[in-house]
Design a protein around this motif. Structure first.
Motif, PDB file in Angstrom:
ATOM      1  N   ASP A  82     -10.741  14.578   6.959  1.00 44.89           N
ATOM      2  CA  ASP A  82     -10.515  14.756   5.282  1.00 44.89           C
ATOM      3  C   ASP A  82      -9.857  14.205   4.700  1.00 44.89           C
ATOM      4  O   ASP A  82     -10.303  14.027   3.172  1.00 44.89           O
ATOM      5  N   LYS A  83      -9.469  13.682   4.325  1.00 46.34           N
ATOM      6  CA  LYS A  83      -7.981  12.836   3.695  1.00 46.34           C
ATOM      7  C   LYS A  83      -7.928  11.811   3.254  1.00 46.34           C
ATOM      8  O   LYS A  83      -8.363  10.525   4.351  1.00 46.34           O
ATOM      9  N   ARG A  84      -7.479  11.786   1.891  1.00 49.12           N
ATOM     10  CA  ARG A  84      -7.730  10.152   1.912  1.00 49.12           C
ATOM     11  C   ARG A  84      -5.621   9.870   1.890  1.00 49.12           C
ATOM     12  O   ARG A  84      -5.012  10.341   1.810  1.00 49.12           O
ATOM     13  N   LYS A  85      -6.545   8.367   3.072  1.00 50.90           N
ATOM     14  CA  LYS A  85      -4.540   7.374   3.871  1.00 50.90           C
ATOM     15  C   LYS A  85      -4.849   6.142   3.296  1.00 50.90           C
ATOM     16  O   LYS A  85      -5.477   5.655   2.741  1.00 50.90           O
ATOM     17  N   ILE A  86      -2.986   6.070   3.272  1.00 56.86           N
ATOM     18  CA  ILE A  86      -3.265   4.705   2.687  1.00 56.86           C
ATOM     19  C   ILE A  86      -1.679   4.066   3.916  1.00 56.86           C
ATOM     20  O   ILE A  86      -0.642   4.827   4.229  1.00 56.86           O
ATOM     21  N   LEU A  87      -1.877   2.968   4.041  1.00 55.32           N
ATOM     22  CA  LEU A  87      -0.673   2.479   4.996  1.00 55.32           C
ATOM     23  C   LEU A  87       0.285   1.211   4.915  1.00 55.32           C
ATOM     24  O   LEU A  87      -0.501   0.479   3.655  1.00 55.32           O
ATOM     25  N   ILE A  88       1.015   1.585   4.679  1.00 55.64           N
ATOM     26  CA  ILE A  88       2.082   0.073   3.392  1.00 55.64           C
ATOM     27  C   ILE A  88       2.330  -0.405   5.967  1.00 55.64           C
ATOM     28  O   ILE A  88       3.803   0.158   6.380  1.00 55.64           O
ATOM     29  N   CYS A  89       2.051  -1.850   5.417  1.00 58.95           N
ATOM     30  CA  CYS A  89       2.868  -2.377   6.757  1.00 58.95           C
ATOM     31  C   CYS A  89       2.529  -3.723   6.594  1.00 58.95           C
ATOM     32  O   CYS A  89       3.156  -4.703   5.741  1.00 58.95           O
ATOM     33  N   ASN A  90       3.600  -4.187   7.912  1.00 60.92           N
ATOM     34  CA  ASN A  90       4.218  -5.471   7.736  1.00 60.92           C
ATOM     35  C   ASN A  90       3.158  -6.483   7.644  1.00 60.92           C
ATOM     36  O   ASN A  90       1.395  -6.604   7.888  1.00 60.92           O
ATOM     37  N   SER A  99      -0.156  -4.399   2.353  1.00 57.21           N
ATOM     38  CA  SER A  99       0.691  -5.330   3.594  1.00 57.21           C
ATOM     39  C   SER A  99       1.510  -6.086   1.964  1.00 57.21           C
ATOM     40  O   SER A  99       1.549  -6.254   1.398  1.00 57.21           O
ATOM     41  N   ILE A 100       3.283  -5.944   3.094  1.00 59.13           N
ATOM     42  CA  ILE A 100       4.436  -6.717   2.207  1.00 59.13           C
ATOM     43  C   ILE A 100       4.614  -7.991   3.607  1.00 59.13           C
ATOM     44  O   ILE A 100       5.132  -7.890   4.090  1.00 59.13           O
TER      45      ILE A 100
END
Length: 381
Positions: free
Chosen positions: A66-74, A92-93
């Motif tokens: 129920d939480k707002r989630k963000i992923l920073i990935c290759n 993405s980076i």
């Protein structure tokens, strides 16, 4: 030579400090708008590491439903990460540009600095100063969790500096623990229930390729991110000739654009209509599906063997001894029938890989043992 290496290393460290100062100045520029999330995961590792993290990604997604989630990935993992639906948003980076192109780095850091996060997790054990550590530095959050880690990707000075960018660092005593176990340790530290039953669903169709993937075939990935850790092309050619002459299987070659030199060398020595070259022609989702449909996989210590494990395809891994036990072989406690069969030089292992100063340990791997294992796998089908 030693003086040249010292000068080169010193120059690299000076550049790293200058980039860190550049970051410091960027992060002093006020942000007008900020984005709010509860959870942020930083996982900018290569494809193989990301595949081994899939159970953790699933576990985190379930723990914070129920939480707002963000992923920073290759960037290379973006399509796969998006298909998982574990995170509400994905940044993405391009790792190469992030470390070398100051304009691109400026844009990325400003984007990260615009994030307001309650909890940031950076579950990479071998941290890197200019990558994951710099990203966590840029994000606004009181709770920033990472590993104490090791010195494989940064020296004592940079690790000492970047340790201050975390609110909590997790210590692991066993530095030879397999990556899957390291990922579990991170989850345990956050009281996250481990979900080990994640199944990677079908990602794409393979209709664009001129091949019927219902055929029996063996996928061979002869390259590696570092070609010094790749088994010689002539030995792969020997194996492929053995397969094509003894069995009615197709062989499909895969790899990135940088692996084309190796596959070209193999193709020059073999002319057979049952040998197909898809090097540099597949996206990550397509590669995953080709591995899923394969009878089994043969590869160096690369992403292919970890993908095979994830989609329940058997695999043979040829190891140079690099990071031995961290990625391959898989732990003896892992009872899965799909963990890779890992082949390495027994003599180099007994020497604790110190002999790698004088020769490439992967060149010493016994080809006859691999041929026996190939036969055993084929006769099992």
């Amino acid at each position: 030579m030693k003086i040249n290496r010292f000068i080169k290393k010193l120059f690299q460290e000076i550049i790293t400090l200058q980039i860190s100062l550049f970051d410091f100045l960027i992060l002093k520029i006020p942000q007008k708008k900020r984005k709010n999330y509860n959870i942020c995961c930083i996982k900018v590792d290569a494809l193989g590491d990301f595949i081994l993290w899939l159970d953790s990604s699933y576990s985190i997604s379930n723990a914070y439903k129920d939480k707002r989630k963000i992923l920073i990935c290759n960037q290379i993992n973006y399509e796969l990460a998006k298909s998982l639906n574990h995170f509400d948003e994905i940044y993405s980076i391009d790792l190469f540009k992030f470390k070398r192109n100051l304009k691109y780095r400026f844009i990325c850091l400003k984007r990260f600095n615009a994030l307001n996060i309650k909890l940031v997790m950076h579950p990479t054990f071998s941290r890197e100063f200019l990558l994951g550590d710099s990203i966590i530095r840029a994000i606004n959050a009181k709770n920033k969790i990472g590993f104490v880690g090791d010195y494989k990707n940064q020296n004592f000075l940079f690790k000492k500096i970047s340790n201050n960018w975390y609110s909590k660092l997790i210590q692991i005593e066993d530095l030879e623990m397999h990556e899957l176990e390291i990922n579990k340790k991170f989850l345990h530290s956050q009281d996250i229930k481990i979900k080990s039953n994640f199944k990677l669903k079908k990602l794409v169709d393979l209709e664009r390729f001129n091949f019927d993937f219902k055929n029996q075939y063996i996928l061979i990935n002869p390259g590696a991110s570092n070609h010094e850790r790749a088994w010689p092309a002539e030995k792969y050619s020997n194996l492929i000739n053995f397969i094509l002459k003894r069995f009615k299987y197709f062989v499909i070659l895969t790899g990135s654009e940088t692996d084309k030199l190796i596959t070209k060398s193999i193709l020059k020595s073999i002319s057979n209509e049952r040998l197909l070259d898809l090097t540099g022609q597949t996206s990550v989702p397509e590669l995953i599906e080709i591995i899923r449909s394969a009878n089994f996989v043969i590869s160096n210590d690369s992403a292919s063997v970890h993908i095979a494990y994830a989609v329940k395809t058997k695999a043979i891994c040829i190891s140079s001894g690099n990071n031995f036990g961290r990625f391959v072989p898989y732990s003896k406690n892992n009872e899965s029938e799909y963990k890779p069969y890992t082949f390495f030089s027994d003599n180099c292992f007994k020497n604790k890989w110190r002999c790698s100063k004088y020769h490439r340990c992967i060149d010493k791997v016994n080809i006859d043992q691999i041929k026996i294992q190939i036969s055993n796998l084929i006769y099992d089908f």
